[in-house]
Design a protein around this motif. Structure first.
Motif, PDB file in Angstrom:
ATOM      1  N   ALA A  80      31.163  22.431  -3.547  1.00  0.00           N
ATOM      2  CA  ALA A  80      30.626  23.020  -2.314  1.00  0.00           C
ATOM      3  C   ALA A  80      29.165  23.413  -2.512  1.00  0.00           C
ATOM      4  O   ALA A  80      28.316  23.126  -1.654  1.00  0.00           O
ATOM      5  N   GLY A  81      28.862  24.035  -3.645  1.00  0.00           N
ATOM      6  CA  GLY A  81      27.483  24.432  -3.921  1.00  0.00           C
ATOM      7  C   GLY A  81      26.565  23.224  -4.015  1.00  0.00           C
ATOM      8  O   GLY A  81      25.468  23.221  -3.452  1.00  0.00           O
ATOM      9  N   VAL A  93      20.904  16.602 -12.509  1.00  0.00           N
ATOM     10  CA  VAL A  93      22.113  17.405 -12.267  1.00  0.00           C
ATOM     11  C   VAL A  93      21.827  18.848 -12.663  1.00  0.00           C
ATOM     12  O   VAL A  93      21.158  19.093 -13.669  1.00  0.00           O
ATOM     13  N   VAL A  94      22.306  19.754 -11.837  1.00  0.00           N
ATOM     14  CA  VAL A  94      22.167  21.168 -12.179  1.00  0.00           C
ATOM     15  C   VAL A  94      23.198  21.470 -13.270  1.00  0.00           C
ATOM     16  O   VAL A  94      24.402  21.293 -13.063  1.00  0.00           O
ATOM     17  N   GLU A  95      22.702  21.895 -14.415  1.00  0.00           N
ATOM     18  CA  GLU A  95      23.563  22.064 -15.591  1.00  0.00           C
ATOM     19  C   GLU A  95      24.740  22.998 -15.320  1.00  0.00           C
ATOM     20  O   GLU A  95      25.884  22.707 -15.674  1.00  0.00           O
ATOM     21  N   PHE A  96      24.453  24.133 -14.675  1.00  0.00           N
ATOM     22  CA  PHE A  96      25.518  25.117 -14.424  1.00  0.00           C
ATOM     23  C   PHE A  96      26.591  24.552 -13.491  1.00  0.00           C
ATOM     24  O   PHE A  96      27.772  24.867 -13.626  1.00  0.00           O
ATOM     25  N   ALA A  97      26.162  23.730 -12.536  1.00  0.00           N
ATOM     26  CA  ALA A  97      27.133  23.130 -11.599  1.00  0.00           C
ATOM     27  C   ALA A  97      28.086  22.217 -12.365  1.00  0.00           C
ATOM     28  O   ALA A  97      29.308  22.234 -12.141  1.00  0.00           O
ATOM     29  N   LEU A 125      37.506  26.285  -9.167  1.00  0.00           N
ATOM     30  CA  LEU A 125      36.244  26.109  -9.899  1.00  0.00           C
ATOM     31  C   LEU A 125      35.549  24.816  -9.467  1.00  0.00           C
ATOM     32  O   LEU A 125      34.343  24.799  -9.208  1.00  0.00           O
ATOM     33  N   VAL A 126      36.343  23.736  -9.384  1.00  0.00           N
ATOM     34  CA  VAL A 126      35.777  22.444  -8.964  1.00  0.00           C
ATOM     35  C   VAL A 126      35.260  22.554  -7.530  1.00  0.00           C
ATOM     36  O   VAL A 126      34.156  22.079  -7.213  1.00  0.00           O
ATOM     37  N   GLN A 151      18.955  28.037  -9.115  1.00  0.00           N
ATOM     38  CA  GLN A 151      18.938  29.486  -8.875  1.00  0.00           C
ATOM     39  C   GLN A 151      20.288  29.966  -8.331  1.00  0.00           C
ATOM     40  O   GLN A 151      20.838  30.974  -8.775  1.00  0.00           O
ATOM     41  N   TRP A 152      20.821  29.206  -7.374  1.00  0.00           N
ATOM     42  CA  TRP A 152      22.100  29.598  -6.784  1.00  0.00           C
ATOM     43  C   TRP A 152      23.237  29.529  -7.803  1.00  0.00           C
ATOM     44  O   TRP A 152      24.058  30.423  -7.875  1.00  0.00           O
TER      45      TRP A 152
END
Lengths: 111, 222
Positions: free
Chosen positions: B183-184, B137-141, B177-178, B197-198
């Motif tokens: 979406a990302g 999992v991307v931590e920031f996401a 935010l969700v 990166q995104w």
């Protein structure tokens, strides 16, 4: 149908504003209440004395960095009286929409 | 009419209602502006946290990358704390100043602390679940999504809301935010490196825009 009575101590423009302010804030500095309500010292003093006599508010002095400050505080009796006043006002307005009166504004006897 | 009303100094019941509303409105506007400023404070703090983590990850990489031990890894669980402390102190100072005019009730202060606990709790619960399940999992996401979920929960519970508009704003802000996180994640699929990166760019921007913009809206309408 009889219209509900409105507490004569609270149902006066200046005292209503004082009690509403204290009901919202519980406590306030005398000078702050004076400035917020746009009253003079004498005017606020007269009406707060009336409210104190009724037991609705209490006046006290607290020591602050700027010296002694007079503070006004609503009492539990004042809190209950204002809640009852709001309830009476609600009933009054509800009844008035059913039984419209020619005018609800009557001459003042309070000076 | 009752004789009692006679003493009202010409005060009609309608005028009495108007007076009470005016007194209420006097402080309502101040409380709404202070709420808006609180949103704006956290609209700076939240992106600052993301940016701090982004900078740290450039230095040592994310813990999930298998880069081995690094002395600075200890910072990952606590890097948010100084920023949160700054946000907390700024918020407390703001409301303390407002308290000179509107004494805050202890329940409202508890609501503020509870709000922070909900958001931080969801973020850490998610990280614990990720660590256990070892899902990439991307931590920031996740943090962006957890923030959103937390904000929606706060809105649904009606915490820290002066009026219905503010409550709607909490819910809408959380959904945004969700939605940005979802979406990302969906758009970038399993490209973890690219997604990272995104999200380094998307997360601070989205949280900053939603929180700061929401605060700006609240202060402007008060």
């Amino acid at each position: 149908m009889a219209l509900p009575s409105l507490d004569p101590i609270i149902h006066q423009a200046t005292r209503l504003r004082i009690v509403a302010l204290l009901f919202r804030n519980r406590t306030a500095a005398f000078t702050w209440a004076r400035d917020t309500l746009g009253l003079t010292d004498g005017n606020l003093d007269t009406h707060t004395k009336r409210l104190e006599e009724a037991g609705y508010i209490r006046r006290g002095r607290v020591l602050t960095t700027g010296g002694f400050q007079v503070r006004l505080r609503i009492t539990p009796e004042g809190d209950a009286a204002f809640r009852a006043y709001l309830e009476a006002l609600r009933e009054y307005l509800a009844l008035e929409t059913v039984e419209p009166t020619p005018s609800t504004s009557l001459p003042s006897t309070d000076r | 009419m009752d004789a009692n009303v006679l003493e009202g100094g010409g005060l009609t019941p309608q005028a009495a209602v108007a007076e009470i509303r005016r007194i209420e409105g006097l402080h309502g506007a101040l409380a709404r502006r202070a709420s808006g400023l609180t949103w704006m404070i956290w609209g700076i703090v939240a992106p600052a946290i993301f940016i701090s983590y982004a900078l740290l990850s450039i230095l040592v990489g994310f813990p999930g990358d298998g880069n081995g031990y690094h002395a600075l890894w200890i910072l990952f669980p606590v890097l948010w704390v100084p920023w949160a402390a700054i946000g907390f102190v700024a918020t407390a100072t703001l409301w303390r100043s407002v308290g000179l005019v509107i004494p805050r009730r202890s329940a409202q202060m508890r609501e503020g602390v509870f709000t922070g606990a909900i958001i931080v709790g969801i973020i850490f619960a998610g990280f614990a679940a990720i660590a256990v399940s070892r899902v990439p999992v991307v931590e920031f996401a996740w943090v962006l999504m957890a923030q959103g979920v937390g904000v929606v929960i706060v809105g649904l519970l009606g915490l820290n809301c002066n009026d219905a508009t503010e409550r709607r704003l909490w819910i809408l802000g959380g959904i945004l935010l969700v939605a940005a996180a979802l979406a990302g994640s969906l758009a970038l699929g399993s490209e973890v490196l690219l997604a990272r990166q995104w999200f380094t760019l998307i997360s601070p921007l989205t949280s900053g825009l939603v929180l700061f913009g929401g605060g700006l809206y609240l202060t402007s309408r008060a």
